[in-house]
Design a protein around this motif. Structure first.
Motif, short mmCIF file in Angstrom:
data_model
loop_
_atom_site.label_atom_id
_atom_site.label_comp_id
_atom_site.label_asym_id
_atom_site.label_seq_id
_atom_site.Cartn_x
_atom_site.Cartn_y
_atom_site.Cartn_z
N GLU A 4 0.81 -1.21 0.00
CA GLU A 4 0.00 0.00 0.00
C GLU A 4 0.85 1.27 0.00
O GLU A 4 0.37 2.33 -0.41
CB GLU A 4 -0.93 0.00 1.22
CG GLU A 4 -1.98 -1.11 1.18
CD GLU A 4 -2.88 -1.04 2.39
OE1 GLU A 4 -2.63 -0.19 3.27
OE2 GLU A 4 -3.84 -1.84 2.47
N GLN A 5 2.09 1.15 0.46
CA GLN A 5 2.98 2.32 0.48
C GLN A 5 3.77 2.49 -0.81
O GLN A 5 4.60 3.40 -0.92
CB GLN A 5 3.95 2.22 1.66
CG GLN A 5 3.33 2.54 3.01
CD GLN A 5 2.40 1.46 3.48
OE1 GLN A 5 2.68 0.28 3.33
NE2 GLN A 5 1.27 1.85 4.07
N LEU A 6 3.54 1.60 -1.80
CA LEU A 6 4.28 1.74 -3.07
C LEU A 6 3.96 3.05 -3.76
O LEU A 6 4.84 3.68 -4.38
CB LEU A 6 3.95 0.56 -3.99
CG LEU A 6 4.61 -0.78 -3.66
CD1 LEU A 6 4.18 -1.85 -4.66
CD2 LEU A 6 6.14 -0.64 -3.65
N SER A 7 2.70 3.47 -3.70
CA SER A 7 2.34 4.74 -4.35
C SER A 7 3.08 5.91 -3.70
O SER A 7 3.52 6.84 -4.40
CB SER A 7 0.82 4.96 -4.27
OG SER A 7 0.40 4.94 -2.90
N GLU A 8 3.24 5.89 -2.37
CA GLU A 8 4.01 6.94 -1.70
C GLU A 8 5.47 6.88 -2.12
O GLU A 8 6.11 7.92 -2.35
CB GLU A 8 3.89 6.78 -0.19
CG GLU A 8 2.47 6.91 0.34
CD GLU A 8 2.41 6.71 1.84
OE1 GLU A 8 3.49 6.62 2.46
OE2 GLU A 8 1.29 6.63 2.39
N LEU A 9 6.01 5.66 -2.23
CA LEU A 9 7.40 5.52 -2.66
C LEU A 9 7.59 6.07 -4.07
O LEU A 9 8.54 6.81 -4.34
CB LEU A 9 7.80 4.04 -2.60
CG LEU A 9 9.19 3.69 -3.15
CD1 LEU A 9 10.28 4.35 -2.31
CD2 LEU A 9 9.39 2.18 -3.18
N VAL A 10 6.68 5.72 -4.97
CA VAL A 10 6.77 6.22 -6.34
C VAL A 10 6.64 7.73 -6.36
O VAL A 10 7.34 8.43 -7.12
CB VAL A 10 5.69 5.55 -7.22
CG1 VAL A 10 5.59 6.25 -8.58
CG2 VAL A 10 5.99 4.07 -7.40
N GLY A 11 5.78 8.28 -5.51
CA GLY A 11 5.66 9.73 -5.44
C GLY A 11 6.94 10.39 -4.97
O GLY A 11 7.32 11.46 -5.48
N GLN A 12 7.61 9.80 -4.00
CA GLN A 12 8.88 10.36 -3.54
C GLN A 12 9.92 10.33 -4.66
O GLN A 12 10.65 11.31 -4.88
CB GLN A 12 9.40 9.56 -2.34
CG GLN A 12 8.59 9.74 -1.07
CD GLN A 12 9.17 8.92 0.07
OE1 GLN A 12 10.14 8.20 -0.09
NE2 GLN A 12 8.53 9.02 1.24
N ILE A 13 9.99 9.19 -5.36
CA ILE A 13 10.96 9.09 -6.46
C ILE A 13 10.63 10.10 -7.55
O ILE A 13 11.52 10.76 -8.12
CB ILE A 13 10.97 7.66 -7.03
CG1 ILE A 13 11.38 6.66 -5.94
CG2 ILE A 13 11.90 7.55 -8.23
CD1 ILE A 13 12.78 6.83 -5.45
N ARG A 14 9.34 10.26 -7.84
CA ARG A 14 8.92 11.21 -8.88
C ARG A 14 9.25 12.64 -8.48
O ARG A 14 9.73 13.44 -9.29
CB ARG A 14 7.42 11.05 -9.14
CG ARG A 14 6.94 11.78 -10.39
CD ARG A 14 5.45 11.60 -10.59
NE ARG A 14 5.09 10.21 -10.85
CZ ARG A 14 4.30 9.48 -10.07
NH1 ARG A 14 3.76 10.03 -8.98
NH2 ARG A 14 4.02 8.23 -10.39
#
Length: 404
Positions: free
Chosen positions: A271-281
């Motif tokens: 569920e935290q993958l979207s947050e991780l992708v947002g940080q990378i983005r």
């Protein structure tokens, strides 16, 4: 009280043997006149010094009966045979023959105890033959029965004690072996835990520091040109640093004392993958995330593995793919496995590596815990790809698989 006394006696076996020899020696000396006085009917008198030598020869060696049971048994038996040969009737000291039979049965191998029992029985036979059978015309051998029964009882009792001692020693050795194995397993578990913490720290630090460095460089460049973007970059640095500190506190919390208080955030998951992708983005790397299949409830540890593989792959992309690269994360839910594919269009095989990272090794180790695998390498059309296959069902034992 009796337990402490018994423990003290076990620590001083020589003293116990001396105390054991004293009563028999005293009794033998008390009846000296019965063997040296010619006025007693039915007994052949012997010199007093000869009788004292017999008593000493049969009693003094008893002090060393635990240390050298076979040698002491041989000495006592020889002395008994000598005074039998001189037709000196058995006395109190001859009881040491049975004591030494018990000592040999409890402290030596079976063949030695059997030999001692046969020697003792032979001594009983010749003693009955000389002192009970010959004087009587009726040839009464009934006197041999109690000696035989007593010899067998002493021998069997010694064998039982010997068996119990060996059994107890085996249990103690097994307990010591299990304790050593427990300590070894504890050391292995501690080493595995340290390795796990090292991998977790690598994932957290490599990812977070990379984001902070990129954002700091961007903020320093944009601070005069676009203060608003520089401010957002600084905010990202602060948020990333706080998250890194939280995760480090959580991971290092296993090293704290049991009674230490403190609350730690839960482990990250899918569920935290979207947050991780947002940080990378937000750190400057365009990343897309797609999910295929029907999402299923996965174990927390497996979700952490998925999160760390994606995190490590994107961290490597940001470090090695180049400034114009983009990336795509694809998560596919299958019937019996979860598949993760991370692609980028960066430098691929042309990317340089310092050779000091442990990210790929960590990903493979994490996947191997669930019977999965990780493949990584350059793509044919350029860029880099990481593919992970993680089974979500427990593998069957080999015996069951063969039976099927």
């Amino acid at each position: 009280m009796f337990a402490r006394l018994f423990a003290w006696l076990r620590r001083h076996p020589r003293l116990v043997d001396i105390v054991w020899a004293l009563p028999i020696t005293a009794l033998s000396l008390a009846v000296t006149s019965n063997y040296t006085n010619s006025d007693i009917v039915g007994r052949r008198p012997i010199p007093e010094l000869a009788y004292l030598a017999i008593v000493v020869g049969m009693c003094v060696p008893m002090i060393w009966r635990r240390r050298w049971p076979r040698a002491v048994f041989a000495i006592v038996s020889i002395v008994a045979a000598v005074h039998w040969a001189f037709n000196v009737e058995a006395g109190p000291a001859d009881g040491n023959v049975f004591v030494m039979l018990y000592a040999v049965a409890t402290g030596c191998r079976f063949r030695w105890s059997l030999a001692a029992a046969l020697v003792t029985e032979f001594g009983s036979v010749i003693a009955v033959w000389r002192w009970w059978v010959l004087p009587n015309s009726s040839m009464n051998w009934n006197n041999l029965i109690p000696f035989t029964v007593f010899t067998a009882a002493v021998w069997i009792g010694g064998l039982y004690v010997n068996t119990r001692r060996k059994y107890t020693a085996e249990l103690e050795e097994r307990a010591r072996r299990l304790e050593r194995e427990r300590d070894a397993h504890a050391q292995v578990a501690a080493a595995a835990e340290r390795a796990r913490i090292a991998r977790e720290m690598h994932d957290v630090i490599a990812h977070s520091v990379s984001v902070i460095v990129v954002q700091a460089d961007g903020a320093s460049y944009m601070v005069d040109i676009d203060p608003a973007r520089a401010k957002r970059a600084m905010e990202t640095i602060g948020a990333t640093g706080r998250q890194a500190l939280t995760e480090m506190r959580r991971m290092l919390g296993v090293l704290r004392e049991e009674d230490d208080a403190g609350s730690y955030a839960p482990q990250p998951g899918i569920e935290q993958l979207s947050e991780l992708v947002g940080q990378i983005r937000s750190a400057g790397l365009p990343v897309g995330l797609t999910v295929q299949g029907v999402p299923s409830e996965l174990p927390t540890a497996l979700q952490l593995t998925v999160y760390r593989i994606v995190q490590e792959a994107l961290t490597n992309t940001r470090k090695h793919a180049g400034p114009a690269a983009t990336a795509e994360v694809n998560l596919h839910y299958g019937d019996d496995a979860v598949e993760i594919r991370i692609r980028d269009d960066g430098r691929g095989a042309a990317a340089l590596s310092d050779g000091k990272g442990h990210g790929l090794v960590g990903m493979n180790e994490r996947a191997a815990l669930y019977g999965g695998s990780v493949r990584s390498g350059p793509r044919s059309g350029g860029g880099w790809e990481v593919f992970a296959h993680l089974p979500v069902t427990e593998p069957r034992p080999r015996a069951e698989a063969n039976a099927a």
